[in-house]
Every structure is written in C-alpha cells, then in structure tokens.
Design an enzyme around this catalytic site. Structure first.
Site, PDB file in Angstrom:
ATOM      1  N   SER A 130     -14.224   8.493  -0.045  1.00  0.00           N
ATOM      2  CA  SER A 130     -14.644   9.946   0.493  1.00  0.00           C
ATOM      3  C   SER A 130     -15.595  10.679  -0.091  1.00  0.00           C
ATOM      4  O   SER A 130     -16.318  11.341  -0.015  1.00  0.00           O
ATOM      5  CB  SER A 130     -13.569  10.574   0.865  1.00  0.00           C
ATOM      6  OG  SER A 130     -12.668  10.932  -0.028  1.00  0.00           O
ATOM      7  N   PHE A 131     -15.414  10.842  -1.660  1.00  0.00           N
ATOM      8  CA  PHE A 131     -16.258  11.468  -2.783  1.00  0.00           C
ATOM      9  C   PHE A 131     -16.661  10.535  -3.921  1.00  0.00           C
ATOM     10  O   PHE A 131     -16.511  11.267  -4.812  1.00  0.00           O
ATOM     11  CB  PHE A 131     -15.683  12.804  -3.080  1.00  0.00           C
ATOM     12  CG  PHE A 131     -14.258  12.832  -3.523  1.00  0.00           C
ATOM     13  CD1 PHE A 131     -13.883  12.877  -4.727  1.00  0.00           C
ATOM     14  CD2 PHE A 131     -13.395  13.076  -2.376  1.00  0.00           C
ATOM     15  CE1 PHE A 131     -12.543  12.668  -5.162  1.00  0.00           C
ATOM     16  CE2 PHE A 131     -11.896  13.162  -2.886  1.00  0.00           C
ATOM     17  CZ  PHE A 131     -11.730  12.810  -4.226  1.00  0.00           C
ATOM     18  N   SER A 132     -16.550   9.370  -3.717  1.00  0.00           N
ATOM     19  CA  SER A 132     -16.841   8.401  -4.818  1.00  0.00           C
ATOM     20  C   SER A 132     -17.505   7.223  -4.516  1.00  0.00           C
ATOM     21  O   SER A 132     -17.476   6.691  -3.401  1.00  0.00           O
ATOM     22  CB  SER A 132     -15.375   8.125  -5.611  1.00  0.00           C
ATOM     23  OG  SER A 132     -14.569   7.545  -4.251  1.00  0.00           O
TER      24      SER A 132
ATOM     25  N   SER B 117      -9.597  -1.116 -14.344  1.00  0.00           N
ATOM     26  CA  SER B 117      -9.349  -2.546 -14.212  1.00  0.00           C
ATOM     27  C   SER B 117     -10.160  -2.961 -12.814  1.00  0.00           C
ATOM     28  O   SER B 117      -9.973  -2.516 -11.901  1.00  0.00           O
ATOM     29  CB  SER B 117      -7.847  -3.111 -14.337  1.00  0.00           C
ATOM     30  OG  SER B 117      -7.054  -2.116 -13.643  1.00  0.00           O
ATOM     31  N   TYR B 118     -10.808  -4.146 -13.003  1.00  0.00           N
ATOM     32  CA  TYR B 118     -11.574  -4.618 -11.815  1.00  0.00           C
ATOM     33  C   TYR B 118     -10.756  -5.311 -10.910  1.00  0.00           C
ATOM     34  O   TYR B 118     -10.278  -6.283 -11.369  1.00  0.00           O
ATOM     35  CB  TYR B 118     -12.898  -5.240 -12.313  1.00  0.00           C
ATOM     36  CG  TYR B 118     -13.701  -6.260 -11.313  1.00  0.00           C
ATOM     37  CD1 TYR B 118     -13.942  -7.262 -11.573  1.00  0.00           C
ATOM     38  CD2 TYR B 118     -13.879  -5.500 -10.038  1.00  0.00           C
ATOM     39  CE1 TYR B 118     -14.901  -7.949 -10.510  1.00  0.00           C
ATOM     40  CE2 TYR B 118     -14.677  -6.036  -9.116  1.00  0.00           C
ATOM     41  CZ  TYR B 118     -15.139  -7.512  -9.388  1.00  0.00           C
ATOM     42  OH  TYR B 118     -15.763  -8.063  -8.486  1.00  0.00           O
ATOM     43  N   ALA B 119     -10.529  -5.200  -9.709  1.00  0.00           N
ATOM     44  CA  ALA B 119      -9.861  -5.984  -8.678  1.00  0.00           C
ATOM     45  C   ALA B 119     -10.604  -6.737  -8.026  1.00  0.00           C
ATOM     46  O   ALA B 119     -11.232  -6.514  -7.118  1.00  0.00           O
ATOM     47  CB  ALA B 119      -9.114  -5.154  -7.723  1.00  0.00           C
TER      48      ALA B 119
ATOM     49  N   ASP C 168       1.243   7.469  -0.540  1.00  0.00           N
ATOM     50  CA  ASP C 168       0.234   6.902   0.386  1.00  0.00           C
ATOM     51  C   ASP C 168       0.187   5.460   0.231  1.00  0.00           C
ATOM     52  O   ASP C 168      -1.036   4.854   0.135  1.00  0.00           O
ATOM     53  CB  ASP C 168      -1.187   7.400  -0.015  1.00  0.00           C
ATOM     54  CG  ASP C 168      -2.126   7.503   1.210  1.00  0.00           C
ATOM     55  OD1 ASP C 168      -3.519   7.466   0.801  1.00  0.00           O
ATOM     56  OD2 ASP C 168      -1.911   6.765   2.204  1.00  0.00           O
TER      57      ASP C 168
ATOM     58  N   ASP D 108      -4.923   4.280  -6.039  1.00  0.00           N
ATOM     59  CA  ASP D 108      -5.017   5.494  -5.470  1.00  0.00           C
ATOM     60  C   ASP D 108      -4.006   6.419  -5.283  1.00  0.00           C
ATOM     61  O   ASP D 108      -3.085   6.665  -4.667  1.00  0.00           O
ATOM     62  CB  ASP D 108      -5.416   5.182  -3.848  1.00  0.00           C
ATOM     63  CG  ASP D 108      -6.155   6.308  -3.313  1.00  0.00           C
ATOM     64  OD1 ASP D 108      -6.514   6.016  -1.893  1.00  0.00           O
ATOM     65  OD2 ASP D 108      -6.111   7.419  -3.609  1.00  0.00           O
TER      66      ASP D 108
HETATM   67  N1  LIG Z   1     -10.383  -1.016  -9.385  1.00  0.00           N
HETATM   68  C1  LIG Z   1     -11.067  -1.367  -8.221  1.00  0.00           C
HETATM   69  N2  LIG Z   1     -11.405  -2.594  -8.232  1.00  0.00           N
HETATM   70  C2  LIG Z   1     -12.194  -3.073  -7.240  1.00  0.00           C
HETATM   71  N3  LIG Z   1     -12.564  -2.278  -6.112  1.00  0.00           N
HETATM   72  C3  LIG Z   1     -12.012  -0.801  -6.166  1.00  0.00           C
HETATM   73  C4  LIG Z   1     -11.247  -0.545  -7.459  1.00  0.00           C
HETATM   74  N4  LIG Z   1     -11.020   0.815  -7.138  1.00  0.00           N
HETATM   75  C5  LIG Z   1     -11.518   1.135  -6.012  1.00  0.00           C
HETATM   76  N5  LIG Z   1     -12.099  -0.014  -5.299  1.00  0.00           N
HETATM   77  C6  LIG Z   1     -12.915  -0.218  -4.019  1.00  0.00           C
HETATM   78  O1  LIG Z   1     -13.664   0.964  -3.892  1.00  0.00           O
HETATM   79  C7  LIG Z   1     -13.401   1.551  -2.697  1.00  0.00           C
HETATM   80  C8  LIG Z   1     -13.453   3.153  -2.919  1.00  0.00           C
HETATM   81  O2  LIG Z   1     -12.331   3.339  -3.522  1.00  0.00           O
HETATM   82  P1  LIG Z   1     -12.049   4.871  -4.196  1.00  0.00           P
HETATM   83  O3  LIG Z   1     -10.655   4.933  -4.831  1.00  0.00           O
HETATM   84  O4  LIG Z   1     -13.251   5.424  -4.729  1.00  0.00           O
HETATM   85  O5  LIG Z   1     -11.818   5.428  -2.812  1.00  0.00           O
HETATM   86  P2  LIG Z   1     -10.728   5.495  -1.743  1.00  0.00           P
HETATM   87  O6  LIG Z   1      -9.365   5.947  -2.322  1.00  0.00           O
HETATM   88  O7  LIG Z   1     -10.788   4.081  -0.893  1.00  0.00           O
HETATM   89  O8  LIG Z   1     -11.416   6.583  -0.690  1.00  0.00           O
HETATM   90  P3  LIG Z   1     -10.689   7.912  -0.659  1.00  0.00           P
HETATM   91  O9  LIG Z   1     -11.350   8.584  -1.720  1.00  0.00           O
HETATM   92  O10 LIG Z   1     -10.945   8.666   0.478  1.00  0.00           O
HETATM   93  O11 LIG Z   1      -9.117   7.958  -0.785  1.00  0.00           O
HETATM   94  C9  LIG Z   1     -12.273   0.962  -2.185  1.00  0.00           C
HETATM   95  O12 LIG Z   1     -12.310   0.716  -0.754  1.00  0.00           O
HETATM   96  C10 LIG Z   1     -11.824   0.032  -3.102  1.00  0.00           C
HETATM   97  O13 LIG Z   1     -11.829  -1.172  -2.243  1.00  0.00           O
END
Ligand SMILES: Nc1ncnc2c1ncn2[C@@H]1O[C@H](COP(=O)(O)OP(=O)(O)OP(=O)(O)O)[C@@H](O)[C@H]1O
Ligand SMILES: O=C(O)[C@@H]1CCC(=O)N(CCc2ccc(Cl)cc2)[C@H]1c1ccccc1Cl
Length: 336
Positions: free
Chosen positions: A44-46, A113-115, A158, A176
């Site tokens: 939402s902000f990233s 870390s990269y998922a 969450d 998250d």
């Molecule tokens: N470490 C990671 N490795 C791979 N993909 C990621 C990783 N972290 C986040 N993502 C992907 O990036 C997207 C955005 O993640 P981010 O945590 O920035 O926001 P969010 O938590 O999904 O949304 P919000 O900010 O509304 O809670 C997610 O849908 C997720 O699938």
C-alpha cells in the site's frame, strides 16, 4: 512461555569456521551497493524490487517506501515498529530476515531475504487445495514459526497465506510484521505449585498506548483471519495467531477460508458467532484440529496453555508422523 525462551538455531551458513573466513561485517550499505532489478511486488505504500548485492552477487528483496506517503498516511510508527520487530527477529527460522536498512531524502529501504517462490496463497489456488501431506508439512512449519515468535514475545496479529512467503527451496518465511505486537510474558508466580502455567498465551495488561495510532475500534489484521477477541477489543494474546493458524489449515484443505462474506460486517458476524462449516470429504483428523483451534474463548484453544512448544498441537493425531524438529532440513513435499 515468555520466560523460557528457546534459543533459535541460527542457520550456520554465516558462522565463521576454521577454513571459511568470517564474513565481512556489513559496512553501512547504500542504494549504490545494489543492482535494482524487476519489481516483484507492490504494497500500500511500498514497492519491492529484486536486487543483487554488487559485492557478493547475493539476491535480496528490497522494500522501498516513499517517506512523503508514509507521513501523509500517518504510518511512521507502523514502519518503525515493523523495522524494530524484524531486526529483533533476525535469524529466527521461518521468519523473513531484515539484513540492512538505509534511507535517502525521499525513501526508506529495507533489505530483506528474497522469497523466490512468492506467497503461499497462489500455490494453494493453483492446485485448488493441498493434500494432507502438504497441509501437514506447511502448517507444521507455520506452527514452529509461531513457537519461535511467541517464545520471543511477539504476536503477529495478521497471519494469512499472503504473509507466508516461500524461499527457493519452498520452505516458508513469515513476513509483514507491521501489525505485530510485543507482549509482556505473564509473571507466573504459582507456576511451580500448580504447574498450570500461563503458557505461551499469557495475556498482557492491555496498555495499548504504545499501539500505532489506530482509529478506535479499528482492528489490525485482515478480515478473514481476524480472531473474535481482536474484533471485540479484548486483551491481545498469542492465541490470536492460533485462531489464524486454524483458518489457514482449513483453507489449505478446502481451498477457501472458513469465514467468507461479501461484506466485512457479515464476515465479523460469522466469526463472532462461529458460523462456518466443513465441506464433505474434509479430512476428519484435520477437522478435529481446526475445531479445537477455532474456539471463541482464546484461552480454550488447543495450545493456549502450552509453554515453550505447542505440544498439545504437535501431539494431535493429525500430525502423528510429522517430525517437527527437522522440518527445515526436510525436502518439502511436492504441491500438486
Ligand atoms: N522478501 C520478499 N521476497 C519476495 N517478495 C516479497 C518480499 N516481501 C514482499 N514481497 C512481495 O511484495 C509485495 C508487497 O509487499 P509489502 O510487504 O511491501 O506490502 P504488503 O505487506 O503486501 O502490503 P501492505 O503494505 O498493504 O501490507 C507482496 O505482495 C509480496 O508478495
Ligand atoms: O530507526 C532507524 O533505524 C532509523 C533511525 C534514523 C532515521 O532517520 N530513520 C528514518 C526515520 C523515518 C521514518 C519514517 C519516515 Cl516517513 C521518515 C523517517 C530510521 C530508519 C532508517 C531507514 C529505514 C527505516 C527507518 Cl525507521
């Protein structure tokens, strides 16, 4: 459980050994230390980018947040809380790792870390639902992750399939932590005498003043997996994560979460009245476990009185042949 903390086993890939030199201690990183690749997600902000560290060729996910937007959305506390909790949880098995943070005039950067295999949810949707083997394995990894979290006095609040990411070997990484909360372990004076112990789910005195600014009666967490106590502003306990855990097991087996409705209000009604049913053919042992997790009274959920490990859940017949202590070393079962 707050007192007896399990010492998480650190993955020994970073510990120096006789032959291997100690890894260079990370100097202060800047965006120039990384090659930014494709966008792998938007929050939402990233915005999250796949990046490569130019010194080590290692891949990371870098979450970039726009400062002006965080300020406008009054999310500064939320962002700081997520950072602090992620650093505190660093090197905890099955939890996404935050390596570095840095900033420039407009943005905050989080090197994670990269998922490589993304979120768990699409993997469930792709095959419709998991078989018992996959459900046991993946819910088992989530339970061990919750044991670590709750032993470190963190409640996620969450937990949902979108927040369960998968690494390149298909093991989970929970992410998250913006809605997460530290809870004070109960001072359990009469533990020795009655042995009942407050377990991992001792509730904390609800001094919510350290909560990020939330509208009164707004809840943290996502509608479908939010526990009844969060909806009725009762004290927050780790048991709220056990409720979400029950919803996730139900969803792995049936393909859908237990409480569904087009309107959030109707969904909250169903949750607080425990209005859900099992589709025919739902595995009996899984059904028994879900029924013991989706209990309105958070203190009566299976595991609520456990300490250090969720032994009542580990010893449930559904998990009879799962070895919880070697999950990270096991090859995950194929999802089909
Ligand atoms: N470490 C990671 N490795 C791979 N993909 C990621 C990783 N972290 C986040 N993502 C992907 O990036 C997207 C955005 O993640 P981010 O945590 O920035 O926001 P969010 O938590 O999904 O949304 P919000 O900010 O509304 O809670 C997610 O849908 C997720 O699938
Ligand atoms: O807590 C920290 O580690 C530092 C401390 C110094 C600092 O200035 N920041 C940034 C604080 C901040 C948070 C939100 C916005 Cl919108 C702007 C600045 C913090 C920070 C730096 C990089 C990434 C995240 C954060 Cl919170």
């Amino acid at each position: 459980i707050g007192t007896a903390v399990m010492t998480p086993t650190t993955n020994n890939s970073t510990s120096p050994s006789a032959t291997m030199p100690a890894t260079v201690p990370p100097t202060k990183r800047t965006p120039n230390d990384f090659i930014f690749g494709k966008v792998i997600g938007e929050g939402s902000f990233s915005t999250v980018y796949l990046t490569k560290d130019i010194h080590t060729q290692k891949e990371f996910a870098i979450k970039v947040c726009e400062k002006h937007y965080i300020i406008r959305e009054k999310k500064t506390e939320y962002v700081k809380r997520e950072k602090d909790i992620l650093f505190y949880l660093s090197n905890t098995p099955f939890i996404v790792r935050l390596y570095y943070t840095f900033q420039d005039a407009e943005r905050l950067y989080f090197v994670l870390s990269y998922a490589k295999n993304g979120e768990l949810l699409p993997h469930i949707n792709k095959v419709g639902s998991f078989d018992v083997e996959c459900t046991k394995f993946y819910s088992g990894e989530i339970l061990v992750a919750l044991e670590y979290l709750h032993n470190m006095n963190v409640i996620h609040r969450d937990l949902k399939p979108e927040n369960i990411l998968l690494d390149e070997n298909m093991h989970i990484m929970i992410t998250d932590f913006g809605s997460a909360k530290m809870f004070k372990p109960p001072i359990d004076r009469n533990r020795a005498r009655n042995g009942a112990g407050a377990g991992m789910n001792g509730c904390n005195d609800d001094d919510d003043d350290d909560e990020p600014r939330r509208r009164k009666n707004s809840f943290v967490g996502t509608a479908q997996y939010v526990s009844p106590e969060l909806l009725t502003d009762k004290p927050v306990t780790p048991s709220s994560d056990l409720w979400a855990f029950g919803c996730i097991i139900y969803q792995m087996i049936s393909g859908l979460p237990p409480f569904r409705s087009r309107s959030e209000y109707l969904m909250f009604q169903k949750i607080t009245k425990l209005e859900y049913e099992f589709p025919s053919g739902f595995c009996d042992k899984a059904r028994d476990l879900v029924e013991k997790l989706l209990v309105l009274d958070s203190e009566k959920r299976i595991g609520a009185k456990d300490s250090v490990r969720y032994t009542s859940i580990r010893s449930h017949p559904f998990y009879e042949d799962l070895d919880f202590d070697t999950l990270q070393q096991q090859t995950p079962p194929p999802i089909y």
